[in-house]
Design a protein around this motif. Structure first.
Motif, short mmCIF file in Angstrom:
data_model
loop_
_atom_site.label_atom_id
_atom_site.label_comp_id
_atom_site.label_asym_id
_atom_site.label_seq_id
_atom_site.Cartn_x
_atom_site.Cartn_y
_atom_site.Cartn_z
N TYR A 183 3.13 5.21 -7.72
CA TYR A 183 2.18 5.94 -8.34
C TYR A 183 2.43 7.45 -8.53
CZ TYR A 183 -2.03 8.60 -9.46
OH TYR A 183 -3.08 9.54 -9.91
N LEU A 184 2.76 7.93 -7.25
CA LEU A 184 3.05 9.34 -7.19
C LEU A 184 4.43 9.74 -7.90
CD1 LEU A 184 2.46 10.15 -3.36
CD2 LEU A 184 0.88 10.62 -5.39
N VAL A 185 5.17 8.79 -8.02
CA VAL A 185 6.41 8.89 -8.96
C VAL A 185 5.98 8.89 -10.25
CG1 VAL A 185 8.43 7.87 -9.81
CG2 VAL A 185 8.12 7.89 -7.34
N PHE A 186 5.19 8.12 -10.79
CA PHE A 186 4.46 8.17 -12.08
C PHE A 186 3.76 9.51 -12.48
CE2 PHE A 186 0.31 7.61 -13.95
CZ PHE A 186 0.49 7.33 -15.42
N ALA A 187 3.01 9.91 -11.33
CA ALA A 187 2.44 11.32 -11.38
C ALA A 187 3.22 12.52 -11.41
CB ALA A 187 1.40 11.25 -10.51
N GLY A 188 4.55 12.19 -11.14
CA GLY A 188 5.32 13.40 -10.99
C GLY A 188 5.33 14.16 -9.79
N GLN A 189 4.87 13.41 -8.87
CA GLN A 189 4.68 14.06 -7.57
C GLN A 189 5.96 13.81 -6.58
OE1 GLN A 189 0.78 13.94 -5.84
NE2 GLN A 189 0.02 13.88 -8.00
N MET A 190 6.59 12.75 -6.69
CA MET A 190 7.78 12.15 -6.11
C MET A 190 8.99 11.81 -7.05
SD MET A 190 6.62 9.71 -3.15
CE MET A 190 6.02 10.32 -1.46
N TYR A 219 8.71 0.57 -8.02
CA TYR A 219 8.95 0.29 -9.50
C TYR A 219 7.56 -0.15 -10.03
CZ TYR A 219 10.51 -0.98 -14.12
OH TYR A 219 10.79 -0.83 -15.49
N CYS A 220 7.12 -1.25 -9.38
CA CYS A 220 5.79 -1.89 -9.90
C CYS A 220 4.64 -0.62 -9.97
CB CYS A 220 5.34 -3.02 -9.01
SG CYS A 220 6.41 -4.47 -9.36
N GLY A 221 4.71 -0.13 -8.70
CA GLY A 221 3.56 0.99 -8.52
C GLY A 221 3.65 2.29 -9.57
N MET A 222 5.18 2.35 -10.02
CA MET A 222 5.32 3.25 -10.93
C MET A 222 4.88 2.95 -12.35
SD MET A 222 8.83 5.38 -12.05
CE MET A 222 9.60 3.70 -12.71
N ILE A 223 5.21 1.70 -12.72
CA ILE A 223 4.91 1.17 -13.99
C ILE A 223 3.35 0.92 -14.07
CG2 ILE A 223 5.07 -0.86 -15.33
CD1 ILE A 223 7.70 0.63 -15.38
N LEU A 224 2.59 0.46 -13.04
CA LEU A 224 1.18 0.23 -13.17
C LEU A 224 0.50 1.61 -13.22
CD1 LEU A 224 0.73 -2.51 -10.31
CD2 LEU A 224 0.57 -2.74 -12.97
N LEU A 280 0.71 -1.20 0.06
CA LEU A 280 -0.03 -0.17 0.22
C LEU A 280 0.72 1.29 0.07
CD1 LEU A 280 -3.00 1.36 0.42
CD2 LEU A 280 -2.27 1.35 2.84
N VAL A 281 1.72 1.15 0.85
CA VAL A 281 2.66 2.52 1.00
C VAL A 281 3.51 2.76 -0.23
CG1 VAL A 281 4.44 3.62 2.51
CG2 VAL A 281 2.59 2.21 3.44
N LEU A 282 4.33 1.71 -0.52
CA LEU A 282 5.35 1.84 -1.57
C LEU A 282 4.52 1.52 -3.16
CD1 LEU A 282 8.22 -0.51 -0.24
CD2 LEU A 282 8.07 2.06 -0.12
N GLY A 283 3.50 0.92 -3.03
CA GLY A 283 2.87 1.17 -4.36
C GLY A 283 2.23 2.45 -4.54
N PHE A 284 1.73 3.09 -3.60
CA PHE A 284 1.13 4.47 -3.83
C PHE A 284 2.09 5.50 -3.94
CE2 PHE A 284 -0.73 8.50 -1.95
CZ PHE A 284 -1.69 8.72 -3.03
N ALA A 285 3.24 5.47 -3.18
CA ALA A 285 4.37 6.19 -3.55
C ALA A 285 5.01 6.12 -4.90
CB ALA A 285 5.52 5.92 -2.62
N GLN A 288 -3.35 0.12 -7.74
CA GLN A 288 -4.19 -0.44 -6.58
C GLN A 288 -4.00 -2.03 -6.68
OE1 GLN A 288 -6.65 0.85 -3.98
NE2 GLN A 288 -6.76 2.85 -4.70
N VAL A 289 -3.77 -2.55 -7.95
CA VAL A 289 -3.49 -3.92 -8.20
C VAL A 289 -2.56 -4.46 -7.12
CG1 VAL A 289 -2.50 -5.74 -9.86
CG2 VAL A 289 -3.99 -3.77 -10.73
N MET A 290 -1.69 -3.73 -6.99
CA MET A 290 -0.48 -4.08 -5.70
C MET A 290 -1.25 -4.54 -4.67
SD MET A 290 2.28 -3.79 -7.43
CE MET A 290 3.37 -4.13 -5.97
N ARG A 291 -2.35 -3.91 -4.10
CA ARG A 291 -3.00 -4.17 -2.88
C ARG A 291 -3.67 -5.72 -2.90
NH1 ARG A 291 -6.54 1.05 -1.53
NH2 ARG A 291 -6.94 -0.34 0.42
#
Length: 199
Positions: free
Chosen positions: A44-51, A156-161, A37-42, A166-169
């Motif tokens: 995603y935020l990398v993907f969104a350019g926020q991290m 990395y998986c959170g970023m690629i997805l 949950l924590v790293l998957g969402f983080a 949320q599939v990570m969860r």
């Protein structure tokens, strides 16, 4: 749990790297907060350019190491009786501690390394290491080596997805087992290749 998850996500959205570090510290201190949950969402935020990916890795590792050290010292100074008596106040499951203990009893200090990619065990393995009063330097060494690839992989998986992070969860535990299986195959191939070259 869903409400708590949303609170964690809002915390990360607001506080960024600090929140990632805090939540990863809590998870590794045996409080049941899924790293997926924590790293998957983080991720995603990398993907969104926020991290930044590197910054998220550093935050995750700092939090994970601090939480692991805390759990190690709880085990070291409190022992199993302390955990049995007070663990319930931190939502520690005795069965999870037992599982981690079996892994440690079987593999010793090396369990601290490879159990970091296993469901449940990765969260609780610091406790039996503390119970056994293993060398702190060895504990830190194996914890770092085991935590780094897991942290990078989930981010990395959170970023690629991306928006599907949320599939990570949903497949977090299964993903851990797949990673273990893939790592075992890679090690076997490497070993065979090395042996062949020696001959």
């Amino acid at each position: 749990m869903e409400q708590l998850s949303q609170i964690f996500l809002d915390f990360i959205s607001t506080w960024g790297y600090v929140a990632v570090a805090v939540l990863m510290a809590m998870e590794n201190a045996c409080i049941p907060i899924p790293s997926e949950l924590v790293l998957g969402f983080a991720g995603y935020l990398v993907f969104a350019g926020q991290m930044d990916f590197s910054g998220a890795v550093v935050a995750g590792m700092i939090g994970g190491m601090l939480g692991s050290i805390f759990a190690y010292y709880v085990g070291y100074y409190g022992g199993r009786p302390f955990v049995n008596k007070y663990g319930k106040y931190f939502l520690m499951s005795p069965s999870h501690v037992d599982t981690a203990q079996r892994w440690f009893d079987k593999y010793g200090i090396k369990a601290v390394f490879f159990s970091r990619i296993l469901p449940v065990v990765r969260t609780f393995i610091s406790l039996p290491a503390g119970f056994a009063k293993v060398s702190f330097k060895q504990f830190i060494f194996y914890t770092f080596l085991g935590s780094l690839p897991w942290t990078i992989l989930i981010l990395y998986c959170g970023m690629i997805l991306g928006e599907n992070w949320q599939v990570m969860r949903q497949v977090g535990h299964e993903a851990s087992l797949v990673f273990v299986f893939a790592a075992a195959i890679a090690l076997m191939v490497w070993y065979c290749y090395k042996k062949k070259r020696q001959n």
